[in-house]
Design an enzyme around this catalytic site. Structure first.
Site, PDB file in Angstrom:
ATOM      1  N   HIS A  33       8.657  28.289 -65.924  1.00 22.94           N
ATOM      2  CA  HIS A  33       9.740  28.185 -66.903  1.00 22.94           C
ATOM      3  C   HIS A  33      10.137  29.597 -67.334  1.00 22.94           C
ATOM      4  O   HIS A  33       9.626  30.583 -66.773  1.00 22.94           O
ATOM      5  CB  HIS A  33       9.310  27.316 -68.093  1.00 22.94           C
ATOM      6  CG  HIS A  33       7.976  27.709 -68.684  1.00 22.94           C
ATOM      7  ND1 HIS A  33       7.761  28.936 -69.287  1.00 22.94           N
ATOM      8  CD2 HIS A  33       6.781  27.056 -68.735  1.00 22.94           C
ATOM      9  CE1 HIS A  33       6.510  29.005 -69.716  1.00 22.94           C
ATOM     10  NE2 HIS A  33       5.882  27.876 -69.374  1.00 22.94           N
ATOM     11  N   HIS A  36       7.343  32.233 -67.942  1.00 26.18           N
ATOM     12  CA  HIS A  36       6.849  32.883 -66.716  1.00 26.18           C
ATOM     13  C   HIS A  36       7.875  33.897 -66.206  1.00 26.18           C
ATOM     14  O   HIS A  36       7.519  35.001 -65.786  1.00 26.18           O
ATOM     15  CB  HIS A  36       6.596  31.846 -65.616  1.00 26.18           C
ATOM     16  CG  HIS A  36       5.579  30.794 -65.961  1.00 26.18           C
ATOM     17  ND1 HIS A  36       5.927  29.495 -66.194  1.00 26.18           N
ATOM     18  CD2 HIS A  36       4.235  30.857 -66.091  1.00 26.18           C
ATOM     19  CE1 HIS A  36       4.830  28.784 -66.458  1.00 26.18           C
ATOM     20  NE2 HIS A  36       3.792  29.581 -66.402  1.00 26.18           N
ATOM     21  N   GLY A 147       0.902  36.403 -70.980  1.00 30.46           N
ATOM     22  CA  GLY A 147       1.693  35.995 -72.142  1.00 30.46           C
ATOM     23  C   GLY A 147       0.857  35.991 -73.412  1.00 30.46           C
ATOM     24  O   GLY A 147      -0.294  35.549 -73.418  1.00 30.46           O
TER      25      GLY A 147
HETATM   26  P1  AMP Z   1       0.206  29.322 -66.999  1.00 30.14           P
HETATM   27  O1  AMP Z   1       1.040  29.021 -65.794  1.00 30.14           O
HETATM   28  O2  AMP Z   1       0.387  28.359 -68.110  1.00 30.14           O
HETATM   29  O3  AMP Z   1      -1.230  29.622 -66.648  1.00 30.14           O
HETATM   30  O4  AMP Z   1       0.781  30.693 -67.580  1.00 30.14           O
HETATM   31  C1  AMP Z   1       0.876  31.837 -66.778  1.00 30.14           C
HETATM   32  C2  AMP Z   1       1.218  33.006 -67.654  1.00 30.14           C
HETATM   33  O5  AMP Z   1       2.442  32.767 -68.329  1.00 30.14           O
HETATM   34  C3  AMP Z   1       0.153  33.273 -68.743  1.00 30.14           C
HETATM   35  O6  AMP Z   1      -0.030  34.664 -68.884  1.00 30.14           O
HETATM   36  C4  AMP Z   1       0.798  32.674 -69.963  1.00 30.14           C
HETATM   37  O7  AMP Z   1       0.351  33.256 -71.162  1.00 30.14           O
HETATM   38  C5  AMP Z   1       2.248  32.989 -69.716  1.00 30.14           C
HETATM   39  N1  AMP Z   1       3.108  32.107 -70.502  1.00 30.14           N
HETATM   40  C6  AMP Z   1       3.029  30.758 -70.603  1.00 30.14           C
HETATM   41  N2  AMP Z   1       3.945  30.299 -71.469  1.00 30.14           N
HETATM   42  C7  AMP Z   1       4.623  31.386 -71.924  1.00 30.14           C
HETATM   43  C8  AMP Z   1       5.697  31.568 -72.867  1.00 30.14           C
HETATM   44  N3  AMP Z   1       6.262  30.546 -73.500  1.00 30.14           N
HETATM   45  N4  AMP Z   1       6.128  32.838 -73.096  1.00 30.14           N
HETATM   46  C9  AMP Z   1       5.554  33.891 -72.446  1.00 30.14           C
HETATM   47  N5  AMP Z   1       4.543  33.779 -71.561  1.00 30.14           N
HETATM   48  C10 AMP Z   1       4.086  32.540 -71.317  1.00 30.14           C
END
Ligand code: AMP
Length: 279
Positions: A33, A36, A147
């Site tokens: 999204h 990412h 993030g």
């Molecule tokens: P995930 O796919 O949920 O493991 O997230 C991958 C990376 O994207 C991690 O570093 C998360 O912290 C970051 N992330 C997830 N959601 C957001 C968001 N809303 N804003 C910024 N970074 C995000």
């Protein structure tokens, strides 16, 4: 854009890159999204070459968690990566990343890895560190983008980098939100319209706390009172924790600028949501 699935391929590809290339890595579990995307864009800005990994990592999911049902949409993810100008997408199979049944494992320290998220999801951060260390070993990035939305994860990975003297700089990226304030998360797709209204109370509560801080309130107890009140009686919403801590994840009685985080985890229906405020 290069699409790599094999561990040997990514090692060979990484070796082929010029020595003076700066490399950025954005580890994800897919279902990409705008949150990412902002990490990928940050890497595109800073680095010559951007790697995105997409891997739903089984070792960070508990037995009763949503590993099997975690949202997956590889085609759309690839489109997004391509559009932003990602150089390499790495999508390994589980057997590629975990090929040994008795591998050496990393353990998050008790005081950081077994509180808050780690208390509710026991062993979660051990799994996170294990996969991130492997990705660091394969990609050997100069910068790794994480993030702030997953505050505890970011801080624990920062500690791993420090403790293992890894030549990697972690770049923290601010939380991206929908226009209504809800922090973007791959898990938001689980929410129906009514639950989404309840979920909005999480970001609204953080906003109330931010306003109180702006107004001069420094006492965590008072700020937590505001938060608890705002989150009480919300339909279908169950607070798992609401707390104020420092960057070592130790509770802070008084908030200090650049040293304090307000953490919220709540379940809306059966969906766990995280949000926070970096003071
Ligand atoms: P995930 O796919 O949920 O493991 O997230 C991958 C990376 O994207 C991690 O570093 C998360 O912290 C970051 N992330 C997830 N959601 C957001 C968001 N809303 N804003 C910024 N970074 C995000």
């Amino acid at each position: 854009m290069k699409l790599l699935k094999d561990v040997q391929e990514i090692i060979a590809y990484r070796d082929s890159l010029p020595k003076d290339f700066s490399i950025g890595l954005v580890p994800t579990m897919g279902a990409l999204h705008d949150g990412h995307k902002s990490l990928i864009e940050a890497s595109k800005q800073k680095d010559k070459h951007t790697f995105v990994s997409i891997f739903v990592n089984p070792t960070q999911f508990g037995a009763n968690e949503d590993f099997l049902h975690y949202p997956r949409n590889i085609e759309k993810d690839l489109e997004i990566c391509e559009k932003i100008g990602t150089d390499v997408v790495f999508i390994p199979e589980i057997s590629q990343m975990y090929s040994s049944s008795n591998e050496i494992t990393i353990k998050a320290p008790k005081n950081m890895g077994y509180v808050y998220e780690g208390f509710i999801r026991e062993g979660h951060f051990d799994g996170v560190l294990q996969i991130v260390m492997k990705l660091f070993g394969l990609v050997r990035p100069h910068h790794a983008y994480f993030g702030q939305k997953d505050a505890q994860q970011l801080l624990i990975i920062q500690k791993m980098i420090k403790d293992f003297f890894l030549p990697i700089e972690l770049v923290p990226c601010p939380t991206k939100r929908d226009i209504d304030g809800l922090a973007l998360s791959s898990r938001n797709v689980y929410l129906n319209a009514e639950q989404r209204q309840s979920a909005l109370k999480i970001s609204a509560t953080l906003e109330l706390i931010a306003q109180a801080i702006k107004g001069g309130e420094k006492r965590s107890l008072e700020l937590l009172k505001i938060g608890k009140k705002a989150l009480s009686g919300v339909k279908d919403l169950k607070v798992e924790y609401l707390d104020i801590c420092d960057h070592q994840l130790v509770m802070s009685p008084i908030i200090k600028r650049d040293e304090t985080i307000v953490l919220i985890a709540a379940k809306v229906g059966s969906t766990r949501l995280l949000d926070n405020l970096w003071v």
